[in-house]
Motif scaffolding. Structure first.
Motif, mmCIF file in Angstrom:
data_model
loop_
_atom_site.group_PDB
_atom_site.id
_atom_site.type_symbol
_atom_site.label_atom_id
_atom_site.label_comp_id
_atom_site.label_asym_id
_atom_site.label_seq_id
_atom_site.Cartn_x
_atom_site.Cartn_y
_atom_site.Cartn_z
ATOM 1 N N PRO A 266 0.828 -1.213 0.000
ATOM 2 C CA PRO A 266 0.000 0.000 0.000
ATOM 3 C C PRO A 266 0.858 1.258 0.000
ATOM 4 C CG PRO A 266 -0.015 -1.040 2.171
ATOM 5 C CD PRO A 266 0.668 -1.999 1.245
ATOM 6 N N GLY A 267 0.459 2.209 -0.822
ATOM 7 C CA GLY A 267 1.166 3.485 -0.881
ATOM 8 C C GLY A 267 2.213 3.557 -1.973
ATOM 9 N N LEU A 268 2.606 2.434 -2.535
ATOM 10 C CA LEU A 268 3.592 2.430 -3.608
ATOM 11 C C LEU A 268 2.875 2.310 -4.954
ATOM 12 C CD1 LEU A 268 5.476 1.971 -1.191
ATOM 13 C CD2 LEU A 268 6.812 0.411 -2.632
ATOM 14 N N LYS A 269 3.212 3.207 -5.868
ATOM 15 C CA LYS A 269 2.543 3.209 -7.178
ATOM 16 C C LYS A 269 3.351 2.446 -8.231
ATOM 17 C CE LYS A 269 0.177 7.619 -6.398
ATOM 18 N NZ LYS A 269 -0.037 9.007 -6.912
ATOM 19 N N GLU A 270 4.680 2.613 -8.231
ATOM 20 C CA GLU A 270 5.520 1.959 -9.237
ATOM 21 C C GLU A 270 6.758 1.360 -8.562
ATOM 22 O OE1 GLU A 270 6.309 4.154 -12.850
ATOM 23 O OE2 GLU A 270 4.675 5.540 -12.381
ATOM 24 N N PRO A 271 6.570 0.336 -7.713
ATOM 25 C CA PRO A 271 7.745 -0.267 -7.069
ATOM 26 C C PRO A 271 8.651 -0.925 -8.100
ATOM 27 C CG PRO A 271 5.790 -1.608 -6.723
ATOM 28 C CD PRO A 271 5.319 -0.355 -7.378
ATOM 29 N N GLU A 272 9.957 -0.703 -7.976
ATOM 30 C CA GLU A 272 10.899 -1.227 -8.977
ATOM 31 C C GLU A 272 12.008 -2.057 -8.331
ATOM 32 O OE1 GLU A 272 10.857 -1.376 -12.155
ATOM 33 O OE2 GLU A 272 9.099 -0.139 -12.537
ATOM 34 N N GLY A 273 12.899 -1.415 -7.590
ATOM 35 C CA GLY A 273 14.011 -2.140 -6.995
ATOM 36 C C GLY A 273 13.559 -2.977 -5.811
ATOM 37 N N LEU A 274 14.342 -3.989 -5.462
ATOM 38 C CA LEU A 274 14.008 -4.848 -4.340
ATOM 39 C C LEU A 274 15.282 -5.412 -3.738
ATOM 40 C CD1 LEU A 274 11.965 -6.475 -2.593
ATOM 41 C CD2 LEU A 274 11.994 -8.211 -4.410
ATOM 42 N N ALA A 275 15.414 -5.296 -2.425
ATOM 43 C CA ALA A 275 16.528 -5.906 -1.708
ATOM 44 C C ALA A 275 15.995 -6.495 -0.420
ATOM 45 C CB ALA A 275 17.619 -4.868 -1.408
ATOM 46 N N VAL A 276 16.522 -7.652 -0.035
ATOM 47 C CA VAL A 276 16.059 -8.353 1.159
ATOM 48 C C VAL A 276 17.267 -8.900 1.904
ATOM 49 C CG1 VAL A 276 14.734 -10.323 2.027
ATOM 50 C CG2 VAL A 276 13.849 -8.984 0.124
ATOM 51 N N ARG A 277 17.187 -8.873 3.240
ATOM 52 C CA ARG A 277 18.229 -9.478 4.056
ATOM 53 C C ARG A 277 17.582 -10.181 5.243
ATOM 54 N NH1 ARG A 277 22.925 -5.830 6.442
ATOM 55 N NH2 ARG A 277 21.158 -4.798 7.453
ATOM 56 N N ALA A 278 18.041 -11.397 5.509
ATOM 57 C CA ALA A 278 17.554 -12.125 6.676
ATOM 58 C C ALA A 278 18.174 -11.529 7.925
ATOM 59 C CB ALA A 278 17.909 -13.598 6.560
ATOM 60 N N SER A 279 17.365 -11.381 8.946
ATOM 61 C CA SER A 279 17.842 -10.877 10.226
ATOM 62 C C SER A 279 17.272 -11.760 11.332
ATOM 63 C CB SER A 279 17.413 -9.420 10.434
ATOM 64 O OG SER A 279 16.005 -9.347 10.578
ATOM 65 N N GLY A 280 17.645 -11.458 12.564
ATOM 66 C CA GLY A 280 17.142 -12.247 13.678
ATOM 67 C C GLY A 280 15.649 -12.168 13.844
ATOM 68 N N ASN A 281 15.043 -11.092 13.344
ATOM 69 C CA ASN A 281 13.608 -10.896 13.487
ATOM 70 C C ASN A 281 12.812 -11.270 12.243
ATOM 71 O OD1 ASN A 281 13.965 -9.813 16.091
ATOM 72 N ND2 ASN A 281 14.462 -7.809 15.207
ATOM 73 N N GLY A 282 13.489 -11.801 11.222
ATOM 74 C CA GLY A 282 12.797 -12.155 9.987
ATOM 75 C C GLY A 282 13.530 -11.617 8.788
ATOM 76 N N LEU A 283 12.856 -10.811 7.967
ATOM 77 C CA LEU A 283 13.422 -10.278 6.742
ATOM 78 C C LEU A 283 13.301 -8.765 6.707
ATOM 79 C CD1 LEU A 283 11.878 -12.776 4.146
ATOM 80 C CD2 LEU A 283 14.175 -12.860 5.151
#
Length: 633
Positions: A266-283
């Motif tokens: 919600p709130g994003l009109k044209e999402p393009e880039g994406l980066a993810v990292r695992a952490s102790g609390n999830g992602l």
């Protein structure tokens, strides 16, 4: 994420059903102009590629720590000891580059540029294989993709080497590689996401991860991806949704993926880039909205159970390779090693070209001789054959043009091969062949056909003409090919491609009772192809081409035929020699051939010639390196 969303998401993952939910996002580094972002492999910092500001090292709040000047797009990285290797696209030069980064000192190194390509590069991604070779995939327009060797261990190479072309979807822009699974993921915007084998020796094939409706659950478009533990998070930019996919641990890499969750943005009109990292609390998640150019971050409270990976086999590089064969397609097949009786360094490697004839190479792989006699499949060699009044060494090959045995004399002084006759067989589709020479000095040839038939011939040439007397025949249930005879123990090993390896008494006057040596299973993968014996004063080993997983299995050559392990013939970056894959035939000797071959030589056929891509050839591997990798006595 709200707790209700977390509970529902975890329930969906547990029961294997996809569920829609929202991912709460907040602005991050609002003033940052970045076309691509990534989390640092180790540490809390982030990387950004900007067409305005260059390559940036940022802290967790978005403050700049170090800058590599220029104009860049696309981004990937790998840890390299205390440093990080960063790949990006230089928009000014229109070239891909790699550069090292020292996060503690906040210093960038000297870049390594790939040569300019003849196609626009849309994206790139890094891949490190089990031997710590570092590769870069380029994703180009109109389905053009390439794989380049760029480093080893923690170091970049002085120059990049093109390994192979990779046919990719025509509308691909993004890619990611799961190093542990050797899997390349690529998008096709209007179709879906695809998985390819990433290893340079793998066969080029693809399997769908997820497809657009009505064939899958993607509403509008397949965009950027980010790897998560045990799966992938993928972006549908036109629908502003993230999709979470996993591959079940019991499924094979060629089988389908499971949709685990769908997350609205919600709130994003044209999402393009994406980066993810695992952490102790999830992602931790980073997204770029192309509508306002801002970056957004969020937390996904998801933990995945670790997915078991296939065991990593040791890699043994080839030290030399033959010149490529002179025919395209599946041509090279089976090698044999002729040992010079007085000067071992002048020994030769024979190889069949099943579209051409018989080839002879020196120990450096230079082609010395070619005999254009037809479609030869397998070949074997034995010394001291009486050809009339002469004593020669003899090579025998299966000839698929005439379903016959083609014979060649080898001059014991010069190594020169000459045609020495032909023996017809009643086989409808001749395939494999091997020779047997007991202590009595007689010479026998075993020939097999695709229907499972084995014919044993006694070879003689009292008047200078080679004759073949059929002395025994037997059969296995399905298609065989590779075979090798243990002359000392009078035992024949034969491979049934989809079943395993059998042993049978090689003597013509004995019953052909088959006993199992090893079956196709966790270690030996069909097709079972070439077989060879390494025989020394200390130990004898049976070497088997496990074609289904591009490896070589080593067993004791005596009952109970205990396994000594398996290995792959890997890439030799320093020598510019690619690895070996889809191996048909192989041969090995324990003879001291001098230099690197002092403990013997293993020769394997290479079904996929890379770096550069050429017709098939044969790879030469020091046995001492095999023994070291498997800790053989």
């Amino acid at each position: 994420m709200k707790r209700s969303y977390l509970y529902l998401l975890m329930a969906a993952i547990t029961c294997g059903q996809a569920l829609a939910a929202d991912l709460a996002l907040s602005p991050w580094a609002p003033a940052l102009d970045a076309q691509a972002v990534a989390f640092l492999p180790n540490g809390s910092e982030r990387l950004a590629a900007s067409s305005r500001d260059g390559l940036l090292l940022l802290d967790a709040k978005g403050a700049e720590l170090a800058r590599f000047k220029g104009h860049f797009s696309s981004l990937d990285s790998r840890a390299a000891g205390p440093q990080v290797l960063v790949a990006s696209l230089d928009d000014d030069r229109q070239q891909a580059l790699l550069v090292s980064l020292d996060p503690q000192r906040r210093q960038w190194g000297q870049p390594l540029y790939l040569p300019a390509r003849d196609f626009p590069v849309n994206g790139l991604c890094l891949y490190r294989d089990e031997a710590s070779n570092l590769f870069l995939f380029l994703v180009g327009e109109e389905g053009k993709g390439e794989q380049w060797l760029v480093g080893a261990g923690a170091q970049l190479n002085a120059t990049a080497q093109r390994v192979r072309g990779v046919p990719l979807p025509p509308a691909a822009q993004f890619c990611q590689v799961d190093d542990g699974a050797n899997r390349l993921l690529v998008n096709e915007e209007n179709v879906g996401w695809w998985a390819y084998p990433a290893h340079p020796e793998a066969q080029v094939e693809r399997q769908p991860v997820a497809l657009r409706v009505p064939f899958g659950d993607i509403d509008k478009a397949a965009g950027a991806m980010a790897l998560v533990p045990g799966g992938v998070l993928a972006l549908d930019p036109k629908a502003a949704r993230l999709h979470l996919y996993q591959q079940d641990e019991h499924q094979q890499p060629t089988q389908g993926w499971s949709a685990k969750a769908t997350l609205a943005l919600p709130g994003l009109k044209e999402p393009e880039g994406l980066a993810v990292r695992a952490s102790g609390n999830g992602l931790q998640v980073l997204l770029r909205d192309d509508d306002d150019g801002r970056l957004y971050q969020g937390q996904l409270d998801w933990q995945a159970a670790p997915v078991p990976l296939a065991p990593v086999l040791p890699n043994v590089p080839a030290l030399a390779q033959s010149e490529p064969v002179g025919r395209q397609g599946d041509a090279a097949d089976d090698p044999a090693i002729w040992i010079h009786p007085r000067q071992p360094a002048l020994s030769r490697v024979l190889g069949t070209n099943k579209k051409q004839g018989l080839l002879a190479y020196d120990l450096q792989g230079k082609l010395l001789q070619e005999l254009l006699v037809g479609r030869l499949n397998n070949v074997d060699v034995r010394p001291n054959f009486r050809l009339g009044t002469q004593v020669v060494d003899l090579a025998v090959a299966s000839n698929r043009d005439r379903n016959s045995l083609s014979l060649f004399s080898i001059d014991r002084a010069s190594g020169e091969l000459r045609e020495a006759g032909e023996i017809p067989t009643p086989l409808k589709e001749i395939y494999g062949i091997c020779l047997f020479q007991p202590a009595s000095g007689e010479l026998y040839a075993f020939a097999n056909g695709k229907d499972g038939s084995f014919l044993q011939y006694r070879l003689r040439a009292p008047d200078g003409r080679v004759q073949g007397e059929l002395v025994r025949q037997f059969k296995v249930d399905s298609q065989p090919e590779g075979c090798v005879a243990d002359d000392q123990r009078q035992r024949l090993f034969l491979g049934e491609e989809d079943v395993g390896v059998w042993a049978v008494d090689a003597r013509a006057d004995q019953p052909a009772a088959l006993s199992s040596v090893i079956k196709v299973g966790p270690q030996l993968h069909a097709d079972v192809e070439g077989l060879a014996l390494y025989q020394s004063e200390a130990h004898d080993y049976l070497v088997i081409s496990s074609q289904g997983n591009d490896s070589y299995v080593v067993l004791d050559a005596e009952p109970p035929f205990a396994s000594r392990g398996a290995f792959r013939v890997g890439l030799n970056a320093a020598a510019g020699i690619d690895g070996a894959s889809e191996t048909d035939g192989l041969e090995v000797t324990s003879a001291n051939l001098g230099g690197p071959w002092s403990r013997g030589l293993l020769v394997v056929q290479d079904g996929r010639k890379r770096m550069p891509e050429q017709t098939q050839n044969f790879k030469f591997v020091p046995w001492s390196d095999v023994a070291g990798a498997l800790k053989l006595p």
